[in-house]
Design a protein around this motif. Structure first.
Motif, PDB file in Angstrom:
ATOM      1  N   CYS A 160       0.843  -1.188   0.000  1.00 13.11           N
ATOM      2  CA  CYS A 160       0.000   0.000   0.000  1.00 13.11           C
ATOM      3  C   CYS A 160       0.885   1.247   0.000  1.00 13.11           C
ATOM      4  N   GLY A 161       2.019   1.165   0.722  1.00 16.07           N
ATOM      5  CA  GLY A 161       2.966   2.275   0.721  1.00 16.07           C
ATOM      6  C   GLY A 161       3.509   2.556  -0.662  1.00 16.07           C
ATOM      7  N   ILE A 162       3.881   1.519  -1.405  1.00 13.44           N
ATOM      8  CA  ILE A 162       4.352   1.691  -2.772  1.00 13.44           C
ATOM      9  C   ILE A 162       3.283   2.393  -3.607  1.00 13.44           C
ATOM     10  N   ALA A 163       2.046   1.916  -3.482  1.00 12.15           N
ATOM     11  CA  ALA A 163       0.956   2.477  -4.277  1.00 12.15           C
ATOM     12  C   ALA A 163       0.733   3.954  -3.978  1.00 12.15           C
ATOM     13  N   THR A 164       0.804   4.327  -2.703  1.00 12.22           N
ATOM     14  CA  THR A 164       0.547   5.722  -2.351  1.00 12.22           C
ATOM     15  C   THR A 164       1.695   6.639  -2.752  1.00 12.22           C
ATOM     16  N   MET A 165       2.848   6.091  -3.065  1.00  9.93           N
ATOM     17  CA  MET A 165       3.943   6.906  -3.583  1.00  9.93           C
ATOM     18  C   MET A 165       3.767   7.202  -5.070  1.00  9.93           C
ATOM     19  N   CYS A 166       2.865   6.479  -5.722  1.00 11.44           N
ATOM     20  CA  CYS A 166       2.634   6.664  -7.152  1.00 11.44           C
ATOM     21  C   CYS A 166       1.626   7.787  -7.396  1.00 11.44           C
ATOM     22  N   ASP A 167       1.614   8.279  -8.628  1.00 12.29           N
ATOM     23  CA  ASP A 167       0.705   9.368  -8.989  1.00 12.29           C
ATOM     24  C   ASP A 167      -0.711   8.872  -9.236  1.00 12.29           C
ATOM     25  N   PHE A 168      -0.855   7.644  -9.704  1.00  6.51           N
ATOM     26  CA  PHE A 168      -2.163   7.058  -9.984  1.00  6.51           C
ATOM     27  C   PHE A 168      -2.218   5.655  -9.380  1.00  6.51           C
ATOM     28  N   ARG A 169      -3.400   5.260  -8.925  1.00  7.09           N
ATOM     29  CA  ARG A 169      -3.634   3.920  -8.393  1.00  7.09           C
ATOM     30  C   ARG A 169      -4.911   3.372  -9.017  1.00  7.09           C
ATOM     31  N   ILE A 170      -4.765   2.279  -9.756  1.00 11.37           N
ATOM     32  CA  ILE A 170      -5.904   1.635 -10.410  1.00 11.37           C
ATOM     33  C   ILE A 170      -6.249   0.375  -9.633  1.00 11.37           C
ATOM     34  N   GLY A 171      -7.530   0.205  -9.294  1.00  9.96           N
ATOM     35  CA  GLY A 171      -7.952  -0.983  -8.567  1.00  9.96           C
ATOM     36  C   GLY A 171      -9.301  -1.474  -9.041  1.00  9.96           C
ATOM     37  N   SER A 172      -9.796  -2.519  -8.400  1.00 14.56           N
ATOM     38  CA  SER A 172     -11.080  -3.126  -8.753  1.00 14.56           C
ATOM     39  C   SER A 172     -11.802  -3.508  -7.462  1.00 14.56           C
ATOM     40  N   PRO A 173     -13.044  -3.980  -7.551  1.00 15.11           N
ATOM     41  CA  PRO A 173     -13.733  -4.414  -6.334  1.00 15.11           C
ATOM     42  C   PRO A 173     -12.966  -5.451  -5.530  1.00 15.11           C
ATOM     43  N   ALA A 174     -12.135  -6.268  -6.188  1.00 13.03           N
ATOM     44  CA  ALA A 174     -11.372  -7.303  -5.490  1.00 13.03           C
ATOM     45  C   ALA A 174     -10.125  -6.757  -4.799  1.00 13.03           C
ATOM     46  N   THR A 175      -9.784  -5.503  -5.040  1.00 11.80           N
ATOM     47  CA  THR A 175      -8.619  -4.898  -4.395  1.00 11.80           C
ATOM     48  C   THR A 175      -8.854  -4.792  -2.891  1.00 11.80           C
ATOM     49  N   ARG A 176      -7.813  -5.033  -2.117  1.00  8.69           N
ATOM     50  CA  ARG A 176      -7.856  -4.845  -0.664  1.00  8.69           C
ATOM     51  C   ARG A 176      -6.652  -3.987  -0.272  1.00  8.69           C
ATOM     52  N   MET A 177      -6.924  -2.882   0.402  1.00  6.80           N
ATOM     53  CA  MET A 177      -5.862  -1.937   0.758  1.00  6.80           C
ATOM     54  C   MET A 177      -5.856  -1.691   2.258  1.00  6.80           C
ATOM     55  N   GLY A 178      -4.681  -1.763   2.853  1.00  9.08           N
ATOM     56  CA  GLY A 178      -4.557  -1.517   4.282  1.00  9.08           C
ATOM     57  C   GLY A 178      -3.106  -1.526   4.706  1.00  9.08           C
ATOM     58  N   ILE A 179      -2.857  -1.053   5.934  1.00 12.29           N
ATOM     59  CA  ILE A 179      -1.505  -1.004   6.489  1.00 12.29           C
ATOM     60  C   ILE A 179      -1.568  -1.553   7.919  1.00 12.29           C
ATOM     61  N   PRO A 180      -1.219  -2.818   8.119  1.00 12.96           N
ATOM     62  CA  PRO A 180      -1.348  -3.453   9.435  1.00 12.96           C
ATOM     63  C   PRO A 180      -0.146  -3.236  10.346  1.00 12.96           C
ATOM     64  N   ALA A 181       0.477  -2.069  10.265  1.00 16.92           N
ATOM     65  CA  ALA A 181       1.669  -1.812  11.081  1.00 16.92           C
ATOM     66  C   ALA A 181       1.383  -1.969  12.564  1.00 16.92           C
ATOM     67  N   ARG A 182       0.180  -1.618  12.993  1.00 17.64           N
ATOM     68  CA  ARG A 182      -0.148  -1.688  14.427  1.00 17.64           C
ATOM     69  C   ARG A 182      -0.057  -3.114  14.953  1.00 17.64           C
ATOM     70  N   ASN A 183      -0.261  -4.096  14.084  1.00 21.75           N
ATOM     71  CA  ASN A 183      -0.217  -5.490  14.525  1.00 21.75           C
ATOM     72  C   ASN A 183       1.187  -5.928  14.934  1.00 21.75           C
ATOM     73  N   LEU A 184       2.195  -5.195  14.452  1.00 19.89           N
ATOM     74  CA  LEU A 184       3.583  -5.535  14.761  1.00 19.89           C
ATOM     75  C   LEU A 184       4.222  -4.515  15.700  1.00 19.89           C
ATOM     76  N   GLY A 185       3.455  -3.525  16.130  1.00 16.76           N
ATOM     77  CA  GLY A 185       4.017  -2.524  17.021  1.00 16.76           C
ATOM     78  C   GLY A 185       5.048  -1.637  16.347  1.00 16.76           C
ATOM     79  N   ILE A 186       4.948  -1.488  15.015  1.00 23.78           N
ATOM     80  CA  ILE A 186       5.843  -0.613  14.280  1.00 23.78           C
ATOM     81  C   ILE A 186       5.022   0.507  13.664  1.00 23.78           C
ATOM     82  N   PHE A 187       5.714   1.497  13.114  1.00 22.33           N
ATOM     83  CA  PHE A 187       4.956   2.606  12.556  1.00 22.33           C
ATOM     84  C   PHE A 187       5.660   3.229  11.373  1.00 22.33           C
ATOM     85  N   TYR A 188       4.868   3.957  10.592  1.00 27.63           N
ATOM     86  CA  TYR A 188       5.370   4.593   9.381  1.00 27.63           C
ATOM     87  C   TYR A 188       6.111   5.873   9.713  1.00 27.63           C
ATOM     88  N   ALA A 189       7.082   6.198   8.866  1.00 28.30           N
ATOM     89  CA  ALA A 189       7.809   7.459   9.002  1.00 28.30           C
ATOM     90  C   ALA A 189       6.922   8.605   8.517  1.00 28.30           C
TER      91      ALA A 189
END
Length: 260
Positions: free
Chosen positions: A115-144
């Motif tokens: 998801c991080g890679i995708a948000t660095m891009c200018d465009f993101r193309i997806g479909s109903p089957a796409t699933r987007m999320g960032i489970p950093a909280r599950n590992l006790g880590i966080f984004y810069a």
């Protein structure tokens, strides 16, 4: 650092970067992150290009993010965390600052670092089957800070809080409604639409596209973050929670998606 799972191909003025690890939902270990950053840096230096598509192998996953199974060797000490964080940030920075318009073909799982890679891009193309999320909280880590900022700019505070704090996994429709996806197309057509978008972009002036991309990023301005903020928060801090969570994931061998 060339890598056989990060493949770059070219068709005319359009380049494609393929994350080729379908059997593991295209998750990336540290050498792959390094190779991904180097691939985008090389493409950015090629002024004959007009657009870059990044995609995962197969239809089921764009990328499930970081390879959790590799964390035991790649992370878990202050020194390793510093290296991992630096290289990961370098890869994201290379994607976001690529000279050319970039398109993420978000087919299927687009999780964690994916998801991080995708948000660095200018465009993101997806479909109903796409699933987007960032489970950093599950590992006790966080984004810069620099990794959070594009998400905040794309979809605003409320949706960013859902993704990072609540840990919601968004369906393709939800991601599109919240602005996280640029375009929603039928299942099975994500890669074709990403290519078609790249072709439409390439028909315009590359100098115009590059200026507009650069101008939009420059208008954002510098992040309002001080050196003291960085020291206090420690964007890539090593924590006991992280170590324990990582061990739990590895010990239980849970059949879950890989994600940063």
């Amino acid at each position: 650092m060339p890598h056989d799972l990060i493949r770059t191909t070219r068709e005319g003025v359009i380049a494609t970067v393929l994350i080729d690890r379908e059997g593991k939902r295209n998750c990336l270990d540290l050498p792959m992150w390094v190779a991904l950053g180097e691939a985008f840096a090389a493409l950015s230096a090629d002024e004959s290009l007009r657009a870059v598509v990044v995609r995962g192998a197969g239809e089921d996953a764009f990328s499930a993010g970081a390879d959790i199974a590799a964390f035991a060797l790649e992370r878990g000490t202050p020194e390793r965390e510093e290296i991992y964080g630096r290289e990961l940030h370098g890869a994201f920075h290379a994607i976001r600052t690529c000279l050319h318009p970039t398109i993420a073909a978000c087919s299927g799982w687009t999780m964690g670092g994916g998801c991080g890679i995708a948000t660095m891009c200018d465009f993101r193309i997806g479909s109903p089957a796409t699933r987007m999320g960032i489970p950093a909280r599950n590992l006790g880590i966080f984004y810069a800070y620099e990794e959070i900022d594009p998400i905040l700019q794309i979809c605003g505070y409320a949706a960013t809080a859902e993704i990072l704090i609540e840990g919601r996994v968004l369906t393709g429709e939800e991601a599109y409604q919240k602005g996280l996806l640029s375009r929603l197309v039928a299942d099975g057509t994500v890669h074709a639409e990403a290519q078609a978008l790249a072709e439409r972009i390439s028909q315009g002036s590359p100098l115009s596209a590059r200026f507009h991309k650069r101008a939009m990023q420059q208008l954002r301005g510098e992040l309002p973050i001080t050196a003291e903020d960085r020291v206090r928060e420690g964007s890539f801090a090593y924590t006991e929670d992280f170590r324990n969570a990582a061990r739990a994931f590895l010990d239980k061998r849970k059949p879950v998606f890989e994600g940063r």
